[in-house]
Design an enzyme around this catalytic site. Structure first.
Site, PDB file in Angstrom:
ATOM      1  N   GLY A  79       0.704  -1.365   0.074  1.00  0.00           N
ATOM      2  CA  GLY A  79      -0.208  -0.296  -0.002  1.00  0.00           C
ATOM      3  C   GLY A  79       0.862   1.338   0.179  1.00  0.00           C
ATOM      4  O   GLY A  79       0.480   2.344  -0.792  1.00  0.00           O
ATOM      5  N   ASN A 108      -6.579   4.682  10.228  1.00  0.00           N
ATOM      6  CA  ASN A 108      -5.913   3.440  10.705  1.00  0.00           C
ATOM      7  C   ASN A 108      -6.153   3.347  12.141  1.00  0.00           C
ATOM      8  O   ASN A 108      -6.306   2.447  12.583  1.00  0.00           O
ATOM      9  CB  ASN A 108      -4.631   3.101  10.178  1.00  0.00           C
ATOM     10  CG  ASN A 108      -3.843   4.409  10.474  1.00  0.00           C
ATOM     11  OD1 ASN A 108      -4.172   5.487  10.070  1.00  0.00           O
ATOM     12  ND2 ASN A 108      -2.585   4.384  11.093  1.00  0.00           N
ATOM     13  N   GLN A 127      -7.388   1.293   4.723  1.00  0.00           N
ATOM     14  CA  GLN A 127      -8.069   0.443   5.808  1.00  0.00           C
ATOM     15  C   GLN A 127      -9.485   0.348   5.441  1.00  0.00           C
ATOM     16  O   GLN A 127     -10.470  -0.522   6.159  1.00  0.00           O
ATOM     17  CB  GLN A 127      -8.041   1.394   7.041  1.00  0.00           C
ATOM     18  CG  GLN A 127      -6.593   1.554   7.530  1.00  0.00           C
ATOM     19  CD  GLN A 127      -6.314   0.091   8.413  1.00  0.00           C
ATOM     20  OE1 GLN A 127      -7.332  -0.637   8.776  1.00  0.00           O
ATOM     21  NE2 GLN A 127      -5.071  -0.078   8.808  1.00  0.00           N
ATOM     22  N   HIS A 154      -2.815  -6.974   2.706  1.00  0.00           N
ATOM     23  CA  HIS A 154      -2.892  -7.616   3.991  1.00  0.00           C
ATOM     24  C   HIS A 154      -3.871  -6.949   4.955  1.00  0.00           C
ATOM     25  O   HIS A 154      -4.006  -7.425   6.146  1.00  0.00           O
ATOM     26  CB  HIS A 154      -1.584  -7.630   4.662  1.00  0.00           C
ATOM     27  CG  HIS A 154      -0.968  -6.364   5.016  1.00  0.00           C
ATOM     28  ND1 HIS A 154      -0.882  -6.062   6.550  1.00  0.00           N
ATOM     29  CD2 HIS A 154      -0.655  -5.344   4.241  1.00  0.00           C
ATOM     30  CE1 HIS A 154      -0.417  -4.956   6.518  1.00  0.00           C
ATOM     31  NE2 HIS A 154      -0.156  -4.353   5.461  1.00  0.00           N
ATOM     32  N   THR A 165       9.277  -8.244 -12.123  1.00  0.00           N
ATOM     33  CA  THR A 165       8.321  -9.529 -12.316  1.00  0.00           C
ATOM     34  C   THR A 165       7.148  -9.633 -11.165  1.00  0.00           C
ATOM     35  O   THR A 165       7.186  -9.422 -10.143  1.00  0.00           O
ATOM     36  CB  THR A 165       9.176 -10.859 -12.193  1.00  0.00           C
ATOM     37  OG1 THR A 165      10.099 -10.648 -13.179  1.00  0.00           O
ATOM     38  CG2 THR A 165       8.349 -11.991 -12.240  1.00  0.00           C
ATOM     39  N   CYS A 192       3.040   0.577  12.914  1.00  0.00           N
ATOM     40  CA  CYS A 192       4.233   1.244  12.206  1.00  0.00           C
ATOM     41  C   CYS A 192       5.103   2.111  13.377  1.00  0.00           C
ATOM     42  O   CYS A 192       6.184   2.253  13.473  1.00  0.00           O
ATOM     43  CB  CYS A 192       4.269   2.045  11.109  1.00  0.00           C
ATOM     44  SG  CYS A 192       3.342   1.269   9.982  1.00  0.00           S
TER      45      CYS A 192
END
Lengths: 373, 373
Positions: free
Chosen positions: A72, A149, A177, A199, A235, A320
């Site tokens: 993100g 968040n 979120q 995630h 890739t 974080c």
């Protein structure tokens, strides 16, 4: 030892059912490079296309409007740098953004771009009047998150987008979120660019996406092999992308999480009943993610409270920033130092049960020195 | 239908044995966010630390010198943009680089940076004298790949690094194709920055790394939560990083791939025996990755030849460019159009067998209209 009750779904979620199986196929026999023209490239190429359609469907977008990224934060950077690269002018954001937006915007000021950081009200909401006053003829981009968040507060994006478009600027929203937690359609939201993080809604870590409205020109952040319509070379993380797609597919099917909202509100009520007006809600009561409860309990310090209750896995703010003392989000809302230091974020998920909620309410009540003690 | 023989390991590799099991743990119960201070954060945090040590060990580096990224292309961008951001001066690269380096360098010229693209000789090697002549007092960075993805040619990095350092510049090398295929130590190579791509040596797609020599200042590409010493924000791709670490661990243990070299040379001999001097090697005979055989068969067009042999999965060049007609790498080596159009890249891996090789030699010989037909 029994695992703690996990009420930290805004930090990260376990994979939604079936996502792992989807991923494992592309970590096994279908390991090929999607760019390969031989047989090994076919299934991986198809997997990426399927995931693109699944995510587009969840957002009400078209598949060609989706660019997969490594996370993100990368999607936020692609949106912000990609629309402003090589230009001079003005960018607007707001005070409770995730650091991936705030720091990226601040870094723009090295490149002949002016930045305005809008304030928020006591619930964490941006006032439309503040945005209207800040918009200038040379405003290029307004970036305001969809849902916060820490508090779960949902910004009035449609209203802000309308103002932004009237001024001839683009609107980006970090929806890391909100995607998969509340249903929405990009066109109704009015977003020109929208960030997705796998995630946060049952997909894997290491994959995100940026919705880019058809026709918009964005400069790539990572150049090279020309993958993702040339907007994100490298890739493809086939297994991760397929996992994100599977999570999006499930979110589309299940819609909202009404049982999550009920459990969240039950937890709030149990704590209010036990601790009375010592419990203060941080964020907006209604304009809020269905899974998020951010409260301060008077006379407690959030970090200490959680340390007393190892049977509960929650946080005092963004993962974080778990090391830092106080939340810039709560400070921007004007909360005093004591109340901000008392904040704990309880974020529920699909697997949260009523037993969990009752258990957590008891644990927190005891630790806060209230209730049956 | 039986799967084709996979000789396209330079495009991507299957996961090395055990890597999937390592990954699955972090896609299951150990799904936590490494930044979380509660119990769910512990195992993921440890997994990232372990992988960092494993990769550092493979490279002869220190763990704190490793920054995990979302792919090799991102690592290249971090190296190139991160060392030149906000500066004026000169950057040097060379003609056969992967587009992730070449395009990123070309984009620098928009930012007051001059670019020199060095030529290569007929084997794809950069001449030290050319680098020496190109270095100027304001050269900031020299970026030359360790091994070429199409031909396997290995550049004389140590010699180029010595020249670069004498001129006061930094040396970055894209080692996406060499890591795990040939043993080396960053200090002997003399690289200040070195790019790793997980999926090129038995790790998963969607994860890469940049080695950054201790003490070097690099500007982040993705800002935010401050993960990876602030050099690459975004929630860590724990499963992917753990998988890369496990692949690095195995590469450290197994060392080189002597059986791969033998099989590669056996394939070359079989084709030479059958087709004689119609077979021309593209790239350097000795200074070459042990797994790579890039040949042109006179009178054939690579893409057509491979299309005739669906039992073989190989490519005419880089997977990223599978759609394009001719290879810029071979053109830079001065190969004529016919020879370049005839090129096929056969890249072997750990699971390649002698049976595969004999089968492929027969298939190609027949398709090229030679041998027993």
């Amino acid at each position: 030892m029994e695992l703690p009750v996990y009420l930290d779904h805004n930090a990260t979620t376990p994979l939604a059912p079936g996502v792992l199986d989807t991923m494992v196929a592309y970590l096994g026999t279908q390991f090929g490079n999607p760019s390969s023209s031989h047989q090994y490239g076919q299934a991986p190429r198809q997997a990426v296309a399927t995931a693109r359609t699944q995510l587009a469907h969840l957002l009400g977008a078209r598949p060609q409007e989706i660019v997969f990224t490594g996370c993100g934060s990368e999607a936020n950077t692609l949106a912000i740098n990609g629309t402003t690269a090589g230009r001079t002018g003005h960018v607007i954001t707001q005070a409770t953004e995730h650091p991936a937006v705030l720091e990226t915007c601040r870094a723009l000021t090295r490149h002949d771009l002016r930045l305005t950081v809008l304030p928020v009200d006591e619930y964490g909401l941006v006032r439309a009047a503040d945005l209207a006053a800040a918009l200038t003829p040379d405003t290029i981009l307004v970036t305001v998150m969809h849902a916060n968040n820490e508090t779960g507060t949902i910004q009035p994006i449609a209203e802000l987008a309308a103002l932004t478009h009237r001024a001839g600027a683009l609107l980006h929203t970090d929806a890391a979120q909100s995607v998969g937690k509340i249903p929405f359609v990009v066109d109704e939201l009015g977003a020109d660019l929208l960030t997705v993080a796998g995630h946060k809604f049952g997909g894997p870590k290491g994959v995100g996406a940026l919705y880019i409205r058809d026709g918009l020109t964005v400069q790539p952040l990572i150049r090279g092999g020309g993958q993702e319509h040339g907007l994100r070379s490298g890739t493809e993380n086939v297994a991760g992308i397929a996992g994100l797609g599977a999570a999006a597919q499930q979110a589309t099917t299940t819609g909202g999480h009404t049982h999550v909202t009920e459990l969240r509100d039950q937890l709030h009520r149990l704590l209010m009943t036990a601790l009375g007006d010592r419990v203060a809600l941080n964020g907006h009561l209604e304009q809020r993610l269905p899974n998020t409860l951010n409260i301060s309990i008077e006379g407690t310090v959030g970090a200490q409270l959680l340390a007393q209750v190892p049977q509960l896995a929650a946080s005092t703010g963004s993962a974080c920033h778990d090391g830092s003392i106080s939340s810039p989000v709560l400070a921007a809302m004007g909360l005093d130092v004591q109340r901000a230091a008392g904040a704990i974020r309880l974020s529920l998920g699909a697997s949260t049960t009523e037993t969990d909620i009752r258990h957590v309410a008891d644990l927190l009540t005891d630790a806060a020195g209230g209730g049956r003690r």
